[in-house]
Design a protein around this motif. Structure first.
Motif, PDB file in Angstrom:
ATOM      1  N   ASP A 246       0.864  -1.176   0.000  1.00 41.36           N
ATOM      2  CA  ASP A 246       0.000   0.000   0.000  1.00 41.36           C
ATOM      3  C   ASP A 246       0.905   1.231   0.000  1.00 41.36           C
ATOM      4  OD1 ASP A 246      -1.988   1.865   0.294  1.00 41.36           O
ATOM      5  OD2 ASP A 246      -2.594   1.245   2.309  1.00 41.36           O
ATOM      6  N   THR A 247       0.916   1.977  -1.103  1.00 47.62           N
ATOM      7  CA  THR A 247       1.875   3.068  -1.271  1.00 47.62           C
ATOM      8  C   THR A 247       1.193   4.366  -1.684  1.00 47.62           C
ATOM      9  OG1 THR A 247       2.243   2.458  -3.590  1.00 47.62           O
ATOM     10  CG2 THR A 247       3.738   1.498  -1.952  1.00 47.62           C
ATOM     11  N   GLY A 248       1.909   5.460  -1.465  1.00 44.13           N
ATOM     12  CA  GLY A 248       1.486   6.772  -1.927  1.00 44.13           C
ATOM     13  C   GLY A 248       2.707   7.609  -2.270  1.00 44.13           C
ATOM     14  N   ILE A 249       2.559   8.532  -3.206  1.00 41.05           N
ATOM     15  CA  ILE A 249       3.671   9.370  -3.663  1.00 41.05           C
ATOM     16  C   ILE A 249       3.230  10.826  -3.613  1.00 41.05           C
ATOM     17  CG2 ILE A 249       5.173   9.966  -5.604  1.00 41.05           C
ATOM     18  CD1 ILE A 249       4.753   7.050  -6.615  1.00 41.05           C
ATOM     19  N   VAL A 250       3.933  11.646  -2.837  1.00 45.10           N
ATOM     20  CA  VAL A 250       3.626  13.076  -2.783  1.00 45.10           C
ATOM     21  C   VAL A 250       4.723  13.842  -3.517  1.00 45.10           C
ATOM     22  CG1 VAL A 250       4.667  13.247  -0.464  1.00 45.10           C
ATOM     23  CG2 VAL A 250       3.208  15.083  -1.313  1.00 45.10           C
ATOM     24  N   ARG A 251       4.332  14.626  -4.494  1.00 43.21           N
ATOM     25  CA  ARG A 251       5.260  15.496  -5.211  1.00 43.21           C
ATOM     26  C   ARG A 251       5.182  16.888  -4.596  1.00 43.21           C
ATOM     27  NH1 ARG A 251       4.164  13.390 -11.439  1.00 43.21           N
ATOM     28  NH2 ARG A 251       5.336  11.443 -11.229  1.00 43.21           N
ATOM     29  N   ILE A 252       6.233  17.242  -3.872  1.00 45.00           N
ATOM     30  CA  ILE A 252       6.248  18.457  -3.063  1.00 45.00           C
ATOM     31  C   ILE A 252       6.814  19.618  -3.876  1.00 45.00           C
ATOM     32  CG2 ILE A 252       7.241  19.526  -1.003  1.00 45.00           C
ATOM     33  CD1 ILE A 252       7.396  16.643   0.176  1.00 45.00           C
ATOM     34  N   PHE A 253       6.067  20.708  -3.923  1.00 50.18           N
ATOM     35  CA  PHE A 253       6.541  21.941  -4.564  1.00 50.18           C
ATOM     36  C   PHE A 253       7.155  22.852  -3.500  1.00 50.18           C
ATOM     37  CE2 PHE A 253       4.258  20.112  -7.937  1.00 50.18           C
ATOM     38  CZ  PHE A 253       4.550  20.788  -9.105  1.00 50.18           C
ATOM     39  N   ASN A 254       7.745  23.949  -3.934  1.00 47.46           N
ATOM     40  CA  ASN A 254       8.471  24.850  -3.033  1.00 47.46           C
ATOM     41  C   ASN A 254       7.675  25.142  -1.766  1.00 47.46           C
ATOM     42  OD1 ASN A 254       9.371  25.585  -5.969  1.00 47.46           O
ATOM     43  ND2 ASN A 254      11.035  26.249  -4.650  1.00 47.46           N
ATOM     44  N   THR A 255       8.323  24.900  -0.635  1.00 43.36           N
ATOM     45  CA  THR A 255       7.684  25.045   0.676  1.00 43.36           C
ATOM     46  C   THR A 255       8.565  25.902   1.566  1.00 43.36           C
ATOM     47  OG1 THR A 255       6.754  22.824   0.393  1.00 43.36           O
ATOM     48  CG2 THR A 255       6.678  23.768   2.598  1.00 43.36           C
ATOM     49  N   TYR A 256       7.947  26.660   2.465  1.00 36.22           N
ATOM     50  CA  TYR A 256       8.710  27.531   3.359  1.00 36.22           C
ATOM     51  C   TYR A 256       8.037  27.564   4.725  1.00 36.22           C
ATOM     52  CZ  TYR A 256       5.027  31.007   2.798  1.00 36.22           C
ATOM     53  OH  TYR A 256       3.814  31.648   2.817  1.00 36.22           O
ATOM     54  N   GLY A 257       8.780  28.056   5.706  1.00 39.52           N
ATOM     55  CA  GLY A 257       8.237  28.194   7.047  1.00 39.52           C
ATOM     56  C   GLY A 257       9.311  28.046   8.106  1.00 39.52           C
ATOM     57  N   PRO A 258       8.923  28.105   9.379  1.00 40.86           N
ATOM     58  CA  PRO A 258       9.882  27.920  10.471  1.00 40.86           C
ATOM     59  C   PRO A 258      10.604  26.588  10.378  1.00 40.86           C
ATOM     60  CG  PRO A 258       7.792  28.762  11.295  1.00 40.86           C
ATOM     61  CD  PRO A 258       7.560  28.400   9.862  1.00 40.86           C
ATOM     62  N   ARG A 259      11.845  26.583  10.862  1.00 37.42           N
ATOM     63  CA  ARG A 259      12.763  25.439  10.909  1.00 37.42           C
ATOM     64  C   ARG A 259      13.535  25.225   9.623  1.00 37.42           C
ATOM     65  NH1 ARG A 259       8.711  21.145  13.899  1.00 37.42           N
ATOM     66  NH2 ARG A 259       8.049  22.542  15.566  1.00 37.42           N
ATOM     67  N   MET A 260      13.369  26.105   8.637  1.00 34.95           N
ATOM     68  CA  MET A 260      14.273  26.042   7.491  1.00 34.95           C
ATOM     69  C   MET A 260      15.668  26.437   7.962  1.00 34.95           C
ATOM     70  SD  MET A 260      12.170  27.646   4.251  1.00 34.95           S
ATOM     71  CE  MET A 260      13.007  26.642   3.020  1.00 34.95           C
ATOM     72  N   ARG A 261      16.682  25.787   7.413  1.00 31.28           N
ATOM     73  CA  ARG A 261      18.063  26.159   7.731  1.00 31.28           C
ATOM     74  C   ARG A 261      18.425  27.472   7.059  1.00 31.28           C
ATOM     75  NH1 ARG A 261      20.148  21.751   4.976  1.00 31.28           N
ATOM     76  NH2 ARG A 261      22.154  22.791   4.940  1.00 31.28           N
ATOM     77  N   LEU A 262      19.153  28.316   7.787  1.00 30.88           N
ATOM     78  CA  LEU A 262      19.480  29.640   7.257  1.00 30.88           C
ATOM     79  C   LEU A 262      20.364  29.567   6.019  1.00 30.88           C
ATOM     80  CD1 LEU A 262      20.235  31.677  10.515  1.00 30.88           C
ATOM     81  CD2 LEU A 262      18.038  31.083   9.494  1.00 30.88           C
ATOM     82  N   ASN A 263      21.212  28.565   5.949  1.00 30.48           N
ATOM     83  CA  ASN A 263      22.219  28.501   4.887  1.00 30.48           C
ATOM     84  C   ASN A 263      21.982  27.353   3.926  1.00 30.48           C
ATOM     85  OD1 ASN A 263      22.758  26.475   6.717  1.00 30.48           O
ATOM     86  ND2 ASN A 263      24.992  26.729   6.666  1.00 30.48           N
ATOM     87  N   ASP A 264      20.723  26.975   3.709  1.00 27.78           N
ATOM     88  CA  ASP A 264      20.500  25.796   2.855  1.00 27.78           C
ATOM     89  C   ASP A 264      20.433  26.141   1.374  1.00 27.78           C
ATOM     90  OD1 ASP A 264      17.941  26.690   2.247  1.00 27.78           O
ATOM     91  OD2 ASP A 264      16.910  24.937   3.031  1.00 27.78           O
ATOM     92  N   GLY A 265      20.548  27.431   1.029  1.00 28.36           N
ATOM     93  CA  GLY A 265      20.657  27.817  -0.367  1.00 28.36           C
ATOM     94  C   GLY A 265      19.355  28.051  -1.083  1.00 28.36           C
ATOM     95  N   ARG A 266      18.216  27.759  -0.453  1.00 25.34           N
ATOM     96  CA  ARG A 266      16.939  28.002  -1.105  1.00 25.34           C
ATOM     97  C   ARG A 266      16.554  29.475  -0.993  1.00 25.34           C
ATOM     98  NH1 ARG A 266      13.839  22.564   0.927  1.00 25.34           N
ATOM     99  NH2 ARG A 266      15.187  22.886   2.733  1.00 25.34           N
ATOM    100  N   ALA A 267      15.615  29.897  -1.827  1.00 23.75           N
ATOM    101  CA  ALA A 267      15.335  31.324  -1.976  1.00 23.75           C
ATOM    102  C   ALA A 267      14.929  31.991  -0.678  1.00 23.75           C
ATOM    103  CB  ALA A 267      14.256  31.534  -3.036  1.00 23.75           C
ATOM    104  N   LEU A 268      13.945  31.422   0.038  1.00 21.62           N
ATOM    105  CA  LEU A 268      13.449  32.135   1.200  1.00 21.62           C
ATOM    106  C   LEU A 268      14.500  32.298   2.301  1.00 21.62           C
ATOM    107  CD1 LEU A 268      10.117  32.433   2.853  1.00 21.62           C
ATOM    108  CD2 LEU A 268      12.004  31.701   4.286  1.00 21.62           C
ATOM    109  N   PRO A 269      15.160  31.240   2.778  1.00 20.36           N
ATOM    110  CA  PRO A 269      16.153  31.466   3.832  1.00 20.36           C
ATOM    111  C   PRO A 269      17.289  32.372   3.389  1.00 20.36           C
ATOM    112  CG  PRO A 269      16.190  29.189   3.084  1.00 20.36           C
ATOM    113  CD  PRO A 269      14.990  29.812   2.476  1.00 20.36           C
ATOM    114  N   ALA A 270      17.685  32.253   2.114  1.00 19.22           N
ATOM    115  CA  ALA A 270      18.757  33.116   1.620  1.00 19.22           C
ATOM    116  C   ALA A 270      18.315  34.578   1.620  1.00 19.22           C
ATOM    117  CB  ALA A 270      19.166  32.692   0.211  1.00 19.22           C
ATOM    118  N   PHE A 271      17.156  34.856   1.041  1.00 20.85           N
ATOM    119  CA  PHE A 271      16.666  36.235   0.959  1.00 20.85           C
ATOM    120  C   PHE A 271      16.405  36.815   2.345  1.00 20.85           C
ATOM    121  CE2 PHE A 271      14.548  35.612  -3.501  1.00 20.85           C
ATOM    122  CZ  PHE A 271      15.808  35.442  -4.046  1.00 20.85           C
ATOM    123  N   MET A 272      15.748  36.041   3.213  1.00 21.33           N
ATOM    124  CA  MET A 272      15.375  36.568   4.521  1.00 21.33           C
ATOM    125  C   MET A 272      16.598  36.796   5.395  1.00 21.33           C
ATOM    126  SD  MET A 272      12.086  35.386   6.766  1.00 21.33           S
ATOM    127  CE  MET A 272      10.914  36.032   5.555  1.00 21.33           C
TER     128      MET A 272
END
Length: 311
Positions: free
Chosen positions: A167-193
């Motif tokens: 019994d399986t499921g597959i979630v295709r996740i699009f760009n997500t943001y919010g608390p607990r993102m790493r500051l230096n992970d290179g994605r747009a929101l943590p970098a910009f903020m």
């Protein structure tokens, strides 16, 4: 009480998933090797009698005693900085880990949910991207280690579903943001903020005309939760269809932080997608899900977190 195993439990999404399942009466087994996750993300859970944690690398054999009703595989480097620095680990967690965990799901008779990504669509020639679109991916380019790892995850998941009846499921996740993102992970929101809060220039790659669709983490986690409890086996896009250019997004960050930062431009990385927006028709029809938190509210909540973290 139902019991769920969540890999990548100390990561951005994994830790929020732990919170969600615990809040809904589940026993949660978290697993992480802290390659990119942080103990800080789950430290508030260690006193919870319904939460147990294993420091373990899921590319190695995985054993969990007792019954399991659900297994969610969310362990993976997920930002360009991470998977460019750790290409082999990225490929292993996208191949060896699902092999191990699907075997565990078979033994436990558990429903297995794989965290896939909009990156399976590559630099898309179809817009917005429906689940039926097969993608435009360069398997030997710099992003190939992540893109193809996720595409393999989907293939092995469907292989176990079709051959072993898992019994399986597959979630295709699009760009997500919010608390607990790493500051230096290179994605747009943590970098910009982070740059805006420090008063530094904001770095935009390319001319900023490329688009993304940003979903607040609480909305995304709710969609994943609904998919987990459903009986749907095929990929489902979970993301916010509100599309915005990267330049507009940078301007929003400057405004919400009251920063004097200016936007500067650097060369666009190879194979960086020009457009990204999910078609969420299936999520609406199958899961009765769509995002509820608009970007202005989500950014306010995220800013509060980053203000505590940025020095």
């Amino acid at each position: 009480m139902k019991r769920v195993l969540i890999t990548g439990a100390a990561g951005f999404l994994g830790s929020h998933l732990c919170d969600k399942f615990l809040a809904n009466g589940f026993k949660v087994v978290g697993m992480d090797n802290f390659l990119t996750g942080s103990e800080d993300n789950i430290s508030h859970l260690f006193g919870n009698p319904n939460f147990e944690f294993y420091h373990h690398d899921v590319t190695k054999f995985v054993h969990v005693s007792g019954e399991l009703d659900y297994i969610l595989h969310f362990a993976s480097p997920a930002s360009p900085i991470d998977y460019l620095e750790m290409p082999i680990q990225t490929l292993k967690v996208g191949s060896l880990a699902p092999y191990n965990l699907l075997g565990l799901a078979r033994v436990k008779k558990a429903r297995f949910i794989i965290a896939s990504t909009s990156e399976v669509y590559g630099d898309p020639s179809v817009h917005p991207q429906p689940e039926e679109y097969w993608g435009n991916v360069n398997p030997i380019g710099p992003r190939g280690v992540y893109d193809e790892a996720k595409r393999f995850q989907e293939a092995i998941t469907m292989g176990y579903h079709n051959y072993h009846g898992i019994d399986t499921g597959i979630v295709r996740i699009f760009n997500t943001y919010g608390p607990r993102m790493r500051l230096n992970d290179g994605r747009a929101l943590p970098a910009f903020m982070s740059q805006a809060l420090r008063g530094e220039d904001i770095t935009v790659f390319g001319d900023g005309s490329q688009t993304r669709s940003f979903c607040y983490v609480d909305d995304l986690v709710d969609g994943i939760y609904r998919l987990t409890l459903s009986d749907y086996h095929y990929p489902v896009n979970i993301g916010n269809p509100q599309e915005i250019t990267i330049k507009q997004f940078a301007d929003e960050i400057v405004e919400i932080t009251n920063s004097g930062s200016k936007v500067t431009y650097q060369e666009l990385p190879k194979d960086d997608p020009k457009q990204r927006r999910p078609d969420i028709t299936k999520a609406k029809e199958i899961l009765d899900w769509e995002p509820k938190i608009d970007r202005s509210e989500g950014l306010k909540r995220t800013l509060e977190y980053f203000q505590q973290k940025v020095k």
